[in-house]
Design an enzyme around this catalytic site. Structure first.
Site, PDB file in Angstrom:
ATOM      1  N   TYR A  15       6.275  -9.729  51.613  1.00  0.00           N
ATOM      2  CA  TYR A  15       5.957 -10.743  52.620  1.00  0.00           C
ATOM      3  C   TYR A  15       6.765 -12.076  51.919  1.00  0.00           C
ATOM      4  CZ  TYR A  15       2.276  -7.519  53.759  1.00  0.00           C
ATOM      5  OH  TYR A  15       1.696  -6.374  53.973  1.00  0.00           O
ATOM      6  N   CYS A  43      11.167 -31.172  54.766  1.00  0.00           N
ATOM      7  CA  CYS A  43      10.224 -32.004  54.914  1.00  0.00           C
ATOM      8  C   CYS A  43       8.866 -31.794  55.531  1.00  0.00           C
ATOM      9  CB  CYS A  43      10.933 -33.004  56.011  1.00  0.00           C
ATOM     10  SG  CYS A  43      12.795 -33.325  55.493  1.00  0.00           S
ATOM     11  N   ARG A  99       4.272 -17.987  51.283  1.00  0.00           N
ATOM     12  CA  ARG A  99       3.336 -17.453  50.790  1.00  0.00           C
ATOM     13  C   ARG A  99       2.485 -18.449  50.108  1.00  0.00           C
ATOM     14  NH1 ARG A  99       2.141 -14.074  47.283  1.00  0.00           N
ATOM     15  NH2 ARG A  99       0.369 -13.130  48.317  1.00  0.00           N
ATOM     16  N   TYR A 132      -1.193 -19.245  51.963  1.00  0.00           N
ATOM     17  CA  TYR A 132      -2.118 -18.631  51.288  1.00  0.00           C
ATOM     18  C   TYR A 132      -2.625 -19.463  50.124  1.00  0.00           C
ATOM     19  CZ  TYR A 132      -0.216 -14.563  54.239  1.00  0.00           C
ATOM     20  OH  TYR A 132       0.354 -13.989  54.888  1.00  0.00           O
ATOM     21  N   GLU A 151      -1.501   3.444  53.842  1.00  0.00           N
ATOM     22  CA  GLU A 151      -0.381   2.453  54.251  1.00  0.00           C
ATOM     23  C   GLU A 151      -0.118   1.342  53.354  1.00  0.00           C
ATOM     24  OE1 GLU A 151      -2.257   0.834  57.950  1.00  0.00           O
ATOM     25  OE2 GLU A 151      -2.250   3.038  58.892  1.00  0.00           O
ATOM     26  N   PRO A 152       0.395   1.697  52.273  1.00  0.00           N
ATOM     27  CA  PRO A 152       0.646   0.522  51.251  1.00  0.00           C
ATOM     28  C   PRO A 152       2.144  -0.289  51.612  1.00  0.00           C
ATOM     29  CG  PRO A 152       1.546   2.875  50.376  1.00  0.00           C
ATOM     30  CD  PRO A 152       0.733   3.107  51.491  1.00  0.00           C
ATOM     31  N   GLY A 153       1.771  -1.611  51.701  1.00  0.00           N
ATOM     32  CA  GLY A 153       2.880  -2.449  51.835  1.00  0.00           C
ATOM     33  C   GLY A 153       3.307  -3.229  50.480  1.00  0.00           C
ATOM     34  N   ARG A 154       2.585  -4.071  50.383  1.00  0.00           N
ATOM     35  CA  ARG A 154       2.540  -5.122  49.291  1.00  0.00           C
ATOM     36  C   ARG A 154       2.906  -4.360  47.881  1.00  0.00           C
ATOM     37  NH1 ARG A 154       0.602 -10.264  49.128  1.00  0.00           N
ATOM     38  NH2 ARG A 154      -0.844  -9.495  50.576  1.00  0.00           N
TER      39      ARG A 154
HETATM   40  C1  PLP Z   1      -0.150  -5.074  56.761  1.00  0.00           C
HETATM   41  C2  PLP Z   1      -0.609  -3.677  56.886  1.00  0.00           C
HETATM   42  C3  PLP Z   1      -0.833  -2.654  56.019  1.00  0.00           C
HETATM   43  C4  PLP Z   1      -0.274  -2.983  54.498  1.00  0.00           C
HETATM   44  O1  PLP Z   1      -0.776  -3.993  53.767  1.00  0.00           O
HETATM   45  P1  PLP Z   1      -0.683  -4.299  52.329  1.00  0.00           P
HETATM   46  O2  PLP Z   1      -1.666  -5.235  51.908  1.00  0.00           O
HETATM   47  O3  PLP Z   1       0.899  -4.978  52.346  1.00  0.00           O
HETATM   48  O4  PLP Z   1      -0.553  -3.183  51.650  1.00  0.00           O
HETATM   49  C5  PLP Z   1      -1.279  -1.666  56.095  1.00  0.00           C
HETATM   50  N1  PLP Z   1      -1.493  -1.315  57.441  1.00  0.00           N
HETATM   51  C6  PLP Z   1      -1.649  -2.098  58.414  1.00  0.00           C
HETATM   52  C7  PLP Z   1      -2.519  -1.885  59.586  1.00  0.00           C
HETATM   53  C8  PLP Z   1      -1.394  -3.473  58.224  1.00  0.00           C
HETATM   54  O5  PLP Z   1      -1.468  -4.389  59.106  1.00  0.00           O
END
Ligand code: PLP
Length: 425
Positions: A382, A354, A324, A328, A285-288
Protein backbone atom coordinates in the site's frame (compact mmCIF):
# COMPACT_ATOMS: atom_id res chain seq x y z
CA UNK A 1 9.85 7.01 19.67
CA UNK A 2 12.61 5.39 17.69
CA UNK A 3 12.18 2.25 15.62
CA UNK A 4 14.52 -0.63 16.23
CA UNK A 5 15.80 -2.28 13.07
CA UNK A 6 13.78 -5.41 13.08
CA UNK A 7 14.04 -6.75 9.58
CA UNK A 8 17.02 -9.02 8.96
CA UNK A 9 17.49 -8.04 5.33
CA UNK A 10 17.86 -4.38 6.27
CA UNK A 11 20.73 -3.69 8.65
CA UNK A 12 23.61 -1.41 9.57
CA UNK A 13 27.23 -2.32 8.90
CA UNK A 14 29.93 0.15 10.00
CA UNK A 15 27.34 2.91 10.27
CA UNK A 16 25.96 2.42 6.75
CA UNK A 17 22.53 1.07 5.94
CA UNK A 18 22.47 -2.11 3.86
CA UNK A 19 19.72 -3.94 2.05
CA UNK A 20 20.98 -7.52 1.83
CA UNK A 21 24.60 -7.07 0.72
CA UNK A 22 24.17 -3.70 -0.92
CA UNK A 23 24.95 -0.44 0.82
CA UNK A 24 22.18 2.05 0.16
CA UNK A 25 24.57 4.98 -0.18
CA UNK A 26 26.78 2.99 -2.57
CA UNK A 27 23.71 2.20 -4.65
CA UNK A 28 23.07 5.90 -5.04
CA UNK A 29 26.61 6.96 -5.86
CA UNK A 30 27.66 4.08 -8.09
CA UNK A 31 24.46 3.45 -9.98
CA UNK A 32 23.58 7.09 -10.34
CA UNK A 33 20.23 6.60 -8.65
CA UNK A 34 18.18 9.72 -7.84
CA UNK A 35 16.12 10.04 -4.66
CA UNK A 36 13.40 9.40 -3.78
CA UNK A 37 13.17 5.75 -4.77
CA UNK A 38 11.86 2.47 -3.42
CA UNK A 39 14.31 -0.34 -2.80
CA UNK A 40 13.07 -3.94 -2.45
CA UNK A 41 14.87 -6.93 -1.03
CA UNK A 42 14.36 -10.19 -2.87
CA UNK A 43 15.49 -12.11 0.23
CA UNK A 44 12.75 -10.38 2.24
CA UNK A 45 10.18 -11.53 -0.34
CA UNK A 46 11.59 -15.06 -0.05
CA UNK A 47 11.21 -14.92 3.69
CA UNK A 48 7.65 -13.58 3.58
CA UNK A 49 6.65 -16.20 1.02
CA UNK A 50 8.27 -19.10 2.91
CA UNK A 51 5.48 -19.39 5.52
CA UNK A 52 2.83 -19.47 2.78
CA UNK A 53 4.96 -21.84 0.68
CA UNK A 54 5.15 -24.24 3.60
CA UNK A 55 1.38 -24.04 4.11
CA UNK A 56 0.85 -24.88 0.45
CA UNK A 57 3.24 -27.81 0.85
CA UNK A 58 1.77 -29.18 4.08
CA UNK A 59 -1.86 -28.60 3.09
CA UNK A 60 -1.88 -29.28 -0.66
CA UNK A 61 -5.54 -28.30 -0.90
CA UNK A 62 -4.56 -24.69 -0.11
CA UNK A 63 -4.38 -22.00 -2.76
CA UNK A 64 -2.55 -18.80 -1.88
CA UNK A 65 -3.83 -15.85 -3.92
CA UNK A 66 -1.59 -12.81 -3.50
CA UNK A 67 -3.74 -9.66 -3.19
CA UNK A 68 -2.45 -7.56 -6.07
CA UNK A 69 -3.65 -4.25 -4.67
CA UNK A 70 -0.95 -4.35 -1.97
CA UNK A 71 1.76 -4.00 -4.62
CA UNK A 72 1.15 -4.53 -8.31
CA UNK A 73 4.61 -3.93 -9.80
CA UNK A 74 5.07 -6.47 -12.62
CA UNK A 75 8.33 -7.77 -11.11
CA UNK A 76 6.54 -8.41 -7.79
CA UNK A 77 3.69 -10.21 -9.57
CA UNK A 78 6.21 -12.24 -11.57
CA UNK A 79 7.96 -13.20 -8.33
CA UNK A 80 4.74 -14.56 -6.81
CA UNK A 81 3.62 -16.29 -10.02
CA UNK A 82 6.96 -18.11 -10.13
CA UNK A 83 6.59 -19.05 -6.45
CA UNK A 84 3.30 -20.77 -7.37
CA UNK A 85 0.91 -18.16 -6.02
CA UNK A 86 -2.44 -17.29 -7.54
CA UNK A 87 -3.82 -13.76 -7.45
CA UNK A 88 -6.70 -11.90 -5.84
CA UNK A 89 -7.64 -8.94 -8.01
CA UNK A 90 -10.08 -6.05 -7.55
CA UNK A 91 -10.13 -4.51 -11.03
CA UNK A 92 -9.77 -5.15 -14.74
CA UNK A 93 -6.48 -3.27 -14.61
CA UNK A 94 -5.11 -5.69 -12.04
CA UNK A 95 -6.34 -8.61 -14.15
CA UNK A 96 -4.48 -7.24 -17.19
CA UNK A 97 -1.33 -6.86 -15.09
CA UNK A 98 -1.55 -10.52 -14.05
CA UNK A 99 -2.12 -11.66 -17.62
CA UNK A 100 0.80 -9.46 -18.72
CA UNK A 101 3.22 -11.49 -16.60
CA UNK A 102 1.72 -14.80 -17.74
CA UNK A 103 -0.18 -15.66 -14.54
CA UNK A 104 -2.44 -18.72 -14.72
CA UNK A 105 -6.03 -17.38 -14.99
CA UNK A 106 -7.28 -20.52 -13.26
CA UNK A 107 -5.61 -19.21 -10.11
CA UNK A 108 -7.10 -15.71 -10.32
CA UNK A 109 -10.06 -14.66 -8.18
CA UNK A 110 -11.91 -11.40 -8.66
CA UNK A 111 -12.99 -9.52 -5.50
CA UNK A 112 -14.32 -5.98 -5.12
CA UNK A 113 -17.66 -4.29 -4.44
CA UNK A 114 -18.04 -2.43 -7.73
CA UNK A 115 -17.15 -4.62 -10.68
CA UNK A 116 -17.95 -2.96 -14.02
CA UNK A 117 -19.46 -4.81 -16.97
CA UNK A 118 -16.27 -4.67 -19.06
CA UNK A 119 -14.28 -6.04 -16.15
CA UNK A 120 -16.71 -8.92 -15.64
CA UNK A 121 -16.65 -9.70 -19.36
CA UNK A 122 -12.85 -9.59 -19.54
CA UNK A 123 -12.55 -11.87 -16.50
CA UNK A 124 -15.05 -14.34 -17.97
CA UNK A 125 -13.25 -14.44 -21.30
CA UNK A 126 -9.92 -14.87 -19.53
CA UNK A 127 -11.21 -17.97 -17.71
CA UNK A 128 -10.55 -16.89 -14.12
CA UNK A 129 -11.08 -19.25 -11.18
CA UNK A 130 -14.03 -17.35 -9.77
CA UNK A 131 -15.78 -14.10 -8.95
CA UNK A 132 -16.15 -13.22 -5.29
CA UNK A 133 -19.65 -11.77 -5.47
CA UNK A 134 -20.39 -8.90 -3.11
CA UNK A 135 -24.07 -8.07 -3.73
CA UNK A 136 -27.32 -9.47 -5.10
CA UNK A 137 -27.33 -7.09 -8.00
CA UNK A 138 -23.77 -8.05 -8.92
CA UNK A 139 -24.82 -11.72 -8.91
CA UNK A 140 -27.60 -10.97 -11.41
CA UNK A 141 -25.24 -8.87 -13.53
CA UNK A 142 -22.60 -11.60 -13.71
CA UNK A 143 -25.28 -14.14 -14.64
CA UNK A 144 -26.55 -11.91 -17.45
CA UNK A 145 -23.09 -11.16 -18.84
CA UNK A 146 -22.22 -14.86 -18.64
CA UNK A 147 -25.39 -15.80 -20.53
CA UNK A 148 -24.70 -13.21 -23.22
CA UNK A 149 -21.11 -14.36 -23.61
CA UNK A 150 -22.10 -18.04 -23.54
CA UNK A 151 -19.66 -18.65 -20.67
CA UNK A 152 -20.63 -20.18 -17.36
CA UNK A 153 -19.42 -17.87 -14.59
CA UNK A 154 -17.89 -19.47 -11.53
CA UNK A 155 -18.97 -17.63 -8.40
CA UNK A 156 -18.20 -17.54 -4.72
CA UNK A 157 -20.43 -15.49 -2.43
CA UNK A 158 -18.64 -13.08 -0.13
CA UNK A 159 -20.47 -13.10 3.15
CA UNK A 160 -20.09 -10.47 5.80
CA UNK A 161 -19.74 -12.45 9.03
CA UNK A 162 -20.20 -9.35 11.26
CA UNK A 163 -16.94 -9.95 13.10
CA UNK A 164 -14.90 -7.20 14.74
CA UNK A 165 -11.36 -7.71 13.46
CA UNK A 166 -10.09 -5.23 16.08
CA UNK A 167 -8.07 -3.22 13.61
CA UNK A 168 -8.15 0.39 12.35
CA UNK A 169 -11.75 1.36 11.38
CA UNK A 170 -10.63 2.25 7.81
CA UNK A 171 -9.28 -1.25 7.25
CA UNK A 172 -12.04 -3.18 9.00
CA UNK A 173 -14.33 -4.81 6.43
CA UNK A 174 -16.25 -7.58 8.16
CA UNK A 175 -18.67 -5.57 10.29
CA UNK A 176 -22.32 -5.37 9.29
CA UNK A 177 -22.07 -1.61 8.78
CA UNK A 178 -19.20 -1.98 6.25
CA UNK A 179 -19.90 -1.89 2.50
CA UNK A 180 -18.33 -5.31 1.89
CA UNK A 181 -19.92 -8.69 1.35
CA UNK A 182 -23.47 -9.95 1.61
CA UNK A 183 -25.34 -9.62 4.87
CA UNK A 184 -25.02 -12.90 6.72
CA UNK A 185 -28.75 -13.37 7.25
CA UNK A 186 -29.38 -12.98 3.49
CA UNK A 187 -26.57 -15.28 2.34
CA UNK A 188 -28.49 -18.56 2.24
CA UNK A 189 -31.25 -17.07 0.08
CA UNK A 190 -28.72 -15.61 -2.29
CA UNK A 191 -26.92 -18.91 -2.70
CA UNK A 192 -30.32 -20.48 -3.46
CA UNK A 193 -31.04 -17.77 -6.00
CA UNK A 194 -27.62 -18.33 -7.60
CA UNK A 195 -28.38 -22.04 -7.87
CA UNK A 196 -31.37 -21.25 -10.10
CA UNK A 197 -29.31 -19.27 -12.60
CA UNK A 198 -27.93 -21.66 -15.19
CA UNK A 199 -25.20 -19.33 -16.43
CA UNK A 200 -23.64 -19.56 -12.98
CA UNK A 201 -21.69 -22.29 -11.26
CA UNK A 202 -21.43 -21.88 -7.49
CA UNK A 203 -17.93 -22.88 -6.42
CA UNK A 204 -17.24 -21.30 -3.07
CA UNK A 205 -17.83 -19.01 -0.16
CA UNK A 206 -15.54 -16.24 0.97
CA UNK A 207 -15.08 -13.55 3.56
CA UNK A 208 -12.44 -10.90 4.24
CA UNK A 209 -12.80 -9.26 7.61
CA UNK A 210 -10.15 -6.56 7.50
CA UNK A 211 -6.46 -5.82 7.32
CA UNK A 212 -3.46 -5.82 9.67
CA UNK A 213 -5.28 -8.27 11.96
CA UNK A 214 -2.97 -9.56 14.68
CA UNK A 215 -5.17 -12.15 16.37
CA UNK A 216 -6.41 -15.49 15.05
CA UNK A 217 -9.71 -15.42 16.98
CA UNK A 218 -11.57 -13.11 14.58
CA UNK A 219 -10.70 -15.46 11.69
CA UNK A 220 -11.76 -18.53 13.59
CA UNK A 221 -14.99 -16.86 14.71
CA UNK A 222 -15.71 -15.93 11.10
CA UNK A 223 -14.95 -19.48 9.97
CA UNK A 224 -17.35 -20.89 12.59
CA UNK A 225 -20.12 -18.77 11.13
CA UNK A 226 -19.14 -19.73 7.58
CA UNK A 227 -19.09 -23.44 8.46
CA UNK A 228 -22.64 -23.16 9.87
CA UNK A 229 -23.69 -21.63 6.59
CA UNK A 230 -21.95 -24.33 4.55
CA UNK A 231 -23.90 -26.95 6.53
CA UNK A 232 -27.14 -25.17 5.76
CA UNK A 233 -26.15 -25.05 2.11
CA UNK A 234 -25.50 -28.79 2.03
CA UNK A 235 -29.01 -29.26 3.46
CA UNK A 236 -30.29 -27.16 0.59
CA UNK A 237 -28.40 -29.32 -1.92
CA UNK A 238 -25.67 -26.76 -2.64
CA UNK A 239 -22.14 -28.16 -2.46
CA UNK A 240 -19.13 -25.89 -2.46
CA UNK A 241 -15.60 -26.63 -3.61
CA UNK A 242 -13.76 -24.01 -1.61
CA UNK A 243 -13.76 -21.76 1.41
CA UNK A 244 -11.81 -18.51 1.10
CA UNK A 245 -10.86 -16.81 4.37
CA UNK A 246 -9.59 -13.63 2.72
CA UNK A 247 -6.41 -11.82 3.73
CA UNK A 248 -5.54 -9.23 6.34
CA UNK A 249 -2.82 -11.19 8.14
CA UNK A 250 -1.05 -8.68 10.38
CA UNK A 251 2.66 -7.96 10.37
CA UNK A 252 5.31 -6.09 12.33
CA UNK A 253 5.72 -2.38 11.68
CA UNK A 254 7.14 -1.50 15.10
CA UNK A 255 6.79 -4.11 17.82
CA UNK A 256 3.63 -5.98 16.82
CA UNK A 257 3.68 -9.74 17.02
CA UNK A 258 2.84 -10.90 13.49
CA UNK A 259 -0.16 -13.16 13.06
CA UNK A 260 0.91 -16.81 13.06
CA UNK A 261 -0.54 -17.95 9.76
CA UNK A 262 0.79 -21.47 10.07
CA UNK A 263 -1.09 -21.86 13.35
CA UNK A 264 -4.17 -20.30 11.74
CA UNK A 265 -4.08 -22.76 8.82
CA UNK A 266 -3.71 -25.63 11.23
CA UNK A 267 -6.62 -24.46 13.40
CA UNK A 268 -8.69 -24.06 10.27
CA UNK A 269 -7.87 -27.59 9.20
CA UNK A 270 -9.10 -28.95 12.54
CA UNK A 271 -12.32 -26.98 12.29
CA UNK A 272 -13.02 -28.16 8.76
CA UNK A 273 -12.25 -31.78 9.60
CA UNK A 274 -14.50 -31.62 12.63
CA UNK A 275 -17.29 -30.38 10.37
CA UNK A 276 -16.48 -33.16 7.87
CA UNK A 277 -15.40 -30.55 5.36
CA UNK A 278 -11.75 -31.59 5.34
CA UNK A 279 -11.72 -32.02 1.55
CA UNK A 280 -12.64 -28.44 0.78
CA UNK A 281 -10.01 -26.31 -0.87
CA UNK A 282 -8.88 -23.42 1.35
CA UNK A 283 -7.99 -20.10 -0.24
CA UNK A 284 -5.96 -17.42 1.53
CA UNK A 285 -5.55 -13.92 0.11
CA UNK A 286 -2.51 -12.32 1.75
CA UNK A 287 -1.40 -8.92 0.50
CA UNK A 288 0.41 -6.84 3.10
CA UNK A 289 2.09 -9.77 4.85
CA UNK A 290 3.83 -10.81 1.62
CA UNK A 291 5.28 -7.45 0.66
CA UNK A 292 5.18 -4.77 3.37
CA UNK A 293 8.56 -5.50 4.91
CA UNK A 294 10.28 -6.13 1.60
CA UNK A 295 10.94 -2.46 0.78
CA UNK A 296 12.26 0.85 2.04
CA UNK A 297 11.64 4.32 0.64
CA UNK A 298 14.88 6.31 0.36
CA UNK A 299 14.57 10.10 0.37
CA UNK A 300 16.83 13.10 0.86
CA UNK A 301 16.56 15.67 3.63
CA UNK A 302 15.83 18.94 1.85
CA UNK A 303 15.40 21.22 4.84
CA UNK A 304 15.69 20.98 8.60
CA UNK A 305 13.35 23.45 10.24
CA UNK A 306 13.38 24.10 13.96
CA UNK A 307 10.69 26.12 15.68
CA UNK A 308 9.97 26.90 19.29
CA UNK A 309 7.39 24.11 19.34
CA UNK A 310 8.46 21.49 16.85
CA UNK A 311 11.38 20.33 14.72
CA UNK A 312 10.79 19.17 11.18
CA UNK A 313 12.82 17.10 8.79
CA UNK A 314 11.46 17.96 5.34
CA UNK A 315 12.08 15.25 2.76
CA UNK A 316 11.78 15.12 -1.01
CA UNK A 317 9.22 12.31 -0.55
CA UNK A 318 5.74 12.89 0.83
CA UNK A 319 2.16 11.73 1.14
CA UNK A 320 1.84 11.36 -2.63
CA UNK A 321 4.53 8.64 -2.45
CA UNK A 322 3.35 7.04 0.81
CA UNK A 323 -0.10 7.99 2.05
CA UNK A 324 -0.46 5.46 4.87
CA UNK A 325 0.60 7.84 7.68
CA UNK A 326 -1.79 10.59 6.44
CA UNK A 327 -4.65 8.18 5.79
CA UNK A 328 -4.45 5.79 8.74
CA UNK A 329 -1.92 7.46 11.05
CA UNK A 330 0.21 4.42 10.24
CA UNK A 331 3.61 3.91 11.81
CA UNK A 332 6.70 3.44 9.64
CA UNK A 333 10.22 3.04 10.99
CA UNK A 334 12.72 5.76 10.02
CA UNK A 335 16.43 5.07 9.58
CA UNK A 336 19.24 7.42 8.62
CA UNK A 337 21.15 5.88 5.71
CA UNK A 338 24.43 6.94 7.35
CA UNK A 339 24.42 6.92 11.15
CA UNK A 340 25.78 10.08 12.78
CA UNK A 341 27.36 10.13 16.22
CA UNK A 342 26.20 13.63 17.20
CA UNK A 343 23.38 14.66 19.55
CA UNK A 344 19.87 13.67 18.59
CA UNK A 345 16.80 15.84 18.39
CA UNK A 346 13.12 14.97 18.16
CA UNK A 347 11.63 15.55 14.72
CA UNK A 348 8.50 15.11 12.71
CA UNK A 349 9.47 13.65 9.33
CA UNK A 350 7.34 15.41 6.72
CA UNK A 351 7.01 15.81 2.97
CA UNK A 352 7.17 18.92 0.77
CA UNK A 353 3.45 18.90 -0.05
CA UNK A 354 1.14 21.76 0.83
CA UNK A 355 -0.99 19.83 3.32
CA UNK A 356 -0.65 19.64 7.09
CA UNK A 357 -1.50 15.95 6.75
CA UNK A 358 1.66 15.43 4.71
CA UNK A 359 3.75 13.62 7.29
CA UNK A 360 5.57 10.29 7.25
CA UNK A 361 6.58 9.89 10.89
CA UNK A 362 6.16 11.80 14.14
CA UNK A 363 8.41 12.44 17.15
CA UNK A 364 11.50 10.49 16.07
CA UNK A 365 14.88 10.97 17.68
CA UNK A 366 17.51 11.45 15.03
CA UNK A 367 20.94 12.91 14.53
CA UNK A 368 20.50 14.33 11.06
CA UNK A 369 21.62 17.16 8.74
CA UNK A 370 20.38 18.67 5.51
CA UNK A 371 21.49 16.59 2.52
CA UNK A 372 21.41 13.33 4.50
CA UNK A 373 19.47 10.34 3.25
CA UNK A 374 16.63 8.76 5.19
CA UNK A 375 15.00 5.37 4.73
CA UNK A 376 11.33 4.82 5.60
CA UNK A 377 10.72 1.17 6.45
CA UNK A 378 7.93 -1.26 5.55
CA UNK A 379 6.69 0.55 2.45
CA UNK A 380 6.24 -2.57 0.26
CA UNK A 381 2.47 -2.78 0.83
CA UNK A 382 0.00 0.00 0.00
CA UNK A 383 2.87 2.34 -0.83
CA UNK A 384 3.46 2.71 -4.57
CA UNK A 385 -0.01 1.35 -5.38
CA UNK A 386 -1.61 4.23 -3.48
CA UNK A 387 0.74 6.89 -4.84
CA UNK A 388 -0.56 9.92 -6.71
CA UNK A 389 0.77 12.78 -8.79
CA UNK A 390 -0.45 15.37 -6.26
CA UNK A 391 1.57 18.59 -6.50
CA UNK A 392 2.64 17.39 -9.98
CA UNK A 393 5.14 15.03 -8.46
CA UNK A 394 6.16 12.07 -10.63
CA UNK A 395 5.84 8.41 -9.57
CA UNK A 396 9.20 7.35 -8.26
CA UNK A 397 11.65 4.69 -9.46
CA UNK A 398 11.79 1.21 -7.94
CA UNK A 399 14.77 -1.12 -7.61
CA UNK A 400 15.25 -4.62 -6.31
CA UNK A 401 18.31 -6.00 -4.56
CA UNK A 402 19.05 -9.68 -5.05
CA UNK A 403 22.18 -10.53 -3.05
CA UNK A 404 24.54 -7.79 -4.18
CA UNK A 405 22.87 -7.30 -7.57
CA UNK A 406 20.60 -4.34 -8.21
CA UNK A 407 17.75 -4.39 -10.76
CA UNK A 408 15.57 -1.51 -11.75
CA UNK A 409 11.94 -2.68 -11.68
CA UNK A 410 10.33 0.66 -12.50
CA UNK A 411 11.66 3.85 -14.01
CA UNK A 412 10.76 7.15 -12.40
CA UNK A 413 7.91 8.82 -14.24
CA UNK A 414 8.99 11.56 -16.62
CA UNK A 415 7.56 14.83 -15.25
CA UNK A 416 6.00 15.83 -18.57
CA UNK A 417 4.18 12.50 -18.68
CA UNK A 418 2.14 13.66 -15.70
CA UNK A 419 0.14 15.96 -17.98
CA UNK A 420 0.61 14.10 -21.24
CA UNK A 421 -3.09 13.14 -21.39
CA UNK A 422 -4.29 16.69 -20.79
CA UNK A 423 -5.27 19.21 -23.45
CA UNK A 424 -5.62 22.97 -23.50
CA UNK A 425 -8.72 24.32 -25.23
C1 PLP B 1 -7.19 -6.03 0.38
C2 PLP B 1 -7.72 -7.39 0.32
C3 PLP B 1 -6.90 -8.47 0.67
C4 PLP B 1 -5.52 -8.32 1.19
O1 PLP B 1 -5.48 -7.71 2.44
P1 PLP B 1 -4.10 -7.58 3.24
O2 PLP B 1 -4.46 -6.88 4.48
O3 PLP B 1 -3.17 -6.78 2.38
O4 PLP B 1 -3.59 -8.97 3.45
C5 PLP B 1 -7.44 -9.74 0.52
N1 PLP B 1 -8.70 -9.94 0.07
C6 PLP B 1 -9.52 -8.91 -0.25
C7 PLP B 1 -10.89 -9.18 -0.72
C8 PLP B 1 -9.05 -7.61 -0.14
O5 PLP B 1 -9.87 -6.58 -0.44
Amino acid sequence: MQSPISFPHIHYKNGFLYVENLSVSETISKKNVQTPFVLYSKAALDEAWSAYGSIAKNYPNTLICYAVKANSNLAILQYFARAGSGFDIVSGGELLRCLEIGADPKKIIFSGVGKQDWEIKLALESGIKCFNVESESELERIATIGREAGIKAKVSIRVNPDIDARTHPYISTGLKENKFGIEFSRALDIFKRAATLDSLEIVGIDCHIGSQILETEPYLDAVDRVIDLIKALVQAGIELKHIDIGGGFGIRYLDEKPLDIIYLRQALDSKLREAELGDMQVIMEPGRSLVANSAILVASVIVIKKTEFKNFVILNAGMNDLIRPSLYEAFHGVLPVIERDGDTDTYDIVGPICETGDWLAKDRNLSIQEGDLIAIESVGAYGTTMASNYNSRPFLAEYMVDGSELYQIRKAQNIKDIWSLEQTI
